[in-house]
Design an enzyme around this catalytic site. Structure first.
Site, PDB file in Angstrom:
ATOM      1  CB  SER A 277      -0.873  -0.028   1.257  1.00 48.87           C
ATOM      2  OG  SER A 277      -1.576   1.191   1.391  1.00 48.87           O
TER       3      SER A 277
ATOM      4  CE  LYS B 198      -4.669   0.303   0.483  1.00 50.83           C
ATOM      5  NZ  LYS B 198      -5.340  -0.436   1.586  1.00 50.83           N
TER       6      LYS B 198
ATOM      7  CE  LYS C 173      -3.817   4.017   2.155  1.00 49.59           C
ATOM      8  NZ  LYS C 173      -5.033   3.546   2.850  1.00 49.59           N
TER       9      LYS C 173
ATOM     10  CG  ASP D 139      -7.708   2.665   0.836  1.00 45.66           C
ATOM     11  OD1 ASP D 139      -8.859   3.155   0.935  1.00 45.66           O
ATOM     12  OD2 ASP D 139      -7.095   2.152   1.790  1.00 45.66           O
TER      13      ASP D 139
ATOM     14  CD  GLU E  58      -8.800  -0.492   1.021  1.00 46.38           C
ATOM     15  OE1 GLU E  58      -7.895  -0.809   0.207  1.00 46.38           O
ATOM     16  OE2 GLU E  58      -8.630  -0.507   2.251  1.00 46.38           O
TER      17      GLU E  58
ATOM     18  CG  ASP F 159     -10.341  -0.396   5.377  1.00 39.22           C
ATOM     19  OD1 ASP F 159     -10.617  -0.773   6.525  1.00 39.22           O
ATOM     20  OD2 ASP F 159      -9.222   0.104   5.120  1.00 39.22           O
TER      21      ASP F 159
ATOM     22  CE  LYS G  31      -6.955  -1.629   7.066  1.00 37.91           C
ATOM     23  NZ  LYS G  31      -7.152  -0.184   7.057  1.00 37.91           N
TER      24      LYS G  31
ATOM     25  N   GLY H 165      -3.998  -3.919   6.525  1.00 33.17           N
ATOM     26  CA  GLY H 165      -3.006  -3.689   7.565  1.00 33.17           C
ATOM     27  C   GLY H 165      -3.121  -2.297   8.142  1.00 33.17           C
TER      28      GLY H 165
HETATM   29  O1  OSB Z   1      -6.966   2.241   4.735  1.00 34.37           O
HETATM   30  O2  OSB Z   1      -5.896   0.468   4.456  1.00 34.37           O
HETATM   31  C1  OSB Z   1      -5.972   1.593   4.955  1.00 34.37           C
HETATM   32  C2  OSB Z   1      -2.715   2.416   6.792  1.00 34.37           C
HETATM   33  C3  OSB Z   1      -3.205   3.163   7.837  1.00 34.37           C
HETATM   34  C4  OSB Z   1      -4.545   3.437   7.897  1.00 34.37           C
HETATM   35  C5  OSB Z   1      -5.417   2.935   6.926  1.00 34.37           C
HETATM   36  C6  OSB Z   1      -4.937   2.155   5.902  1.00 34.37           C
HETATM   37  C7  OSB Z   1      -3.556   1.923   5.815  1.00 34.37           C
HETATM   38  C8  OSB Z   1      -2.944   1.210   4.714  1.00 34.37           C
HETATM   39  C9  OSB Z   1      -1.580   0.602   4.946  1.00 34.37           C
HETATM   40  O3  OSB Z   1      -3.395   1.145   3.605  1.00 34.37           O
HETATM   41  C10 OSB Z   1      -1.651  -0.857   5.135  1.00 34.37           C
HETATM   42  C11 OSB Z   1      -0.326  -1.417   5.607  1.00 34.37           C
HETATM   43  O4  OSB Z   1       0.632  -1.382   4.820  1.00 34.37           O
HETATM   44  O5  OSB Z   1      -0.256  -1.867   6.762  1.00 34.37           O
HETATM   45 MG    MG Z   2      -8.210   1.103   3.473  1.00 28.17          MG
END
Ligand code: OSB
Ligand code: MG
Length: 370
Positions: free
Chosen positions: A135, A161, A163, A188, A213, A238, A262, A290
């Protein structure tokens, strides 16, 4: 089993690379490590809540409060045979999934260790390795995104992924897709859009994304139904999913076609497995999300992601993506985009006391009958 002692510690680790989402930016993580001693057996859990309430309503401080003042007193000294029994002790606690996950994970670890079994076995996992993606946060320019993608594809990760946020969306995805025509790609939004943005979100249908997402509000299911009906790309929820019931309702209504499970968000491995089961029964693919977990929470994520329905690569990457020095041994690493499940008993990794101590900001010990 009976918990005789609970130790809580807020532990801070600096991130190798600061991480920016549509809702928050972080350079370090403060997670609460939970150590239980039950029938003389130690178990470790991690509460991976962000310190700000920008992803979800919980924060490190609310988790500390709920663990210290409610979950610990409700469980210390009380007998339980299964994690279902344990969870029933604090059934009255509404929400607060991150706080609950920290304690529940520690009890899973203690229970599995007391039986000499790896956690994945106790959970019923069938995979020997879990598929791992990365991510990537929002960057100041597209060059930094390309650099990140080159690095992680070079390391063998199986999907990327990105953001997204208003102003960092269609154009970025177009350029990434243009440069990497075949990469497994998803985005996401962390709830940054509304139904007013439907025309913009429809443009994302052009880029062969695995999924989009959490495009809409963190607590929404209904508007996502309308959005999913208008999109070809699967919507993945999520933030909106906290329980197996949430998952069932979202699927029945058509709010999403994929769910990000999660462990931290949903109160621990027990509810994570229930969500997995609800999705599997309906043919809905899931993947393991995560929260930049340290090695304890990451090991629990790997155990949960070994369940058969986790058919899509998750956000559980090797800890070397995040931290120079994690709090466990052995390090959790991905090889060719997969992480092997741990065969040692419990979580299968060992916390390193010195590393935990030197990064601890605050600690407390609670004992039964004290
Ligand atoms: O939305 O998935 C999410 C990290 C912090 C808060 C929200 C998210 C995330 C990630 C990172 O996308 C996931 C990871 O690499 O642990
Ligand atoms: Mg997410």
């Amino acid at each position: 089993m009976r918990i005789e002692q609970i130790d809580l510690a807020v532990v801070r680790l600096p991130l190798i690379r600061p991480f920016q989402t549509s809702s928050s930016r972080k350079a370090h993580l403060d997670h609460i490590l939970v150590r239980v001693v039950a029938d003389g057996v130690e178990g470790w859990g991690e509460c991976a809540s962000p310190s700000d309430p920008f992803y979800c309503p919980e924060t490190t401080e609310t988790c500390w409060h709920v663990l210290h003042d409610f979950l610990a007193p409700m469980t210390l000294g009380k007998p339980w045979e299964s994690i279902e029994d344990l969870a029933a002790l604090y059934k009255k606690v509404k929400g607060n999934g991150f706080a609950r996950a920290g304690l529940e994970m520690a009890c899973w670890d203690a229970l599995a260790r007391s039986r000499g079994l790896p956690l994945h076995r106790l959970l019923g996992g069938t995979r020997s390795e879990v598929l791992s993606g990365v991510s990537l946060g929002i960057e100041s320019d597209i060059g930094a995104v390309f650099e990140n993608i080159d690095q992680y594809l070079g390391e063998g990760y199986r999907r990327i992924k990105l953001k997204i946020a208003p102003g960092w969306d269609v154009d970025v995805v177009r350029r990434v897709r243009g440069r990497y025509p075949d990469v497994a790609l998803q985005v996401d939004a962390n709830s940054a859009y509304s139904l007013d943005d439907i025309d913009l979100l429809k443009k994302l249908d052009d880029f062969d994304l695995l999924l989009i997402e959490q495009p809409l509000a963190h607590d929404d299911i209904i508007d996502h139904v309308k959005l999913q009906a208008a999109l070809k790309t699967p919507v993945c929820l999520d933030e909106s999913i906290h329980s197996a019931d949430d998952a069932r309702k979202a699927i029945e209504l058509g709010a999403c076609r994929v769910i990000n499970i999660k462990v931290s968000r949903v109160g621990g491995p027990l509810e994570a497995r229930r969500i997995h089961d609800v999705c599997a029964a309906r043919g809905v693919p899931v993947w393991c999300g995560g929260m930049h977990e340290f090695g304890i929470g990451r090991a629990a994520n790997v155990a949960v992601a070994s369940l058969a329905g986790f058919s899509l690569p998750g956000d559980v990457s090797g800890s070397d993506k995040y931290y120079r020095e994690d709090v466990v041994e052995p390090p959790i690493l991905a090889t060719r985009g997969a992480i092997a499940v741990f065969e040692g008993s419990g979580l299968g990794v060992e916390p390193v006391p010195d590393r935990i101590r030197k990064n601890t900001l605050r600690a407390a010990t609670l004992r039964a009958g004290a």
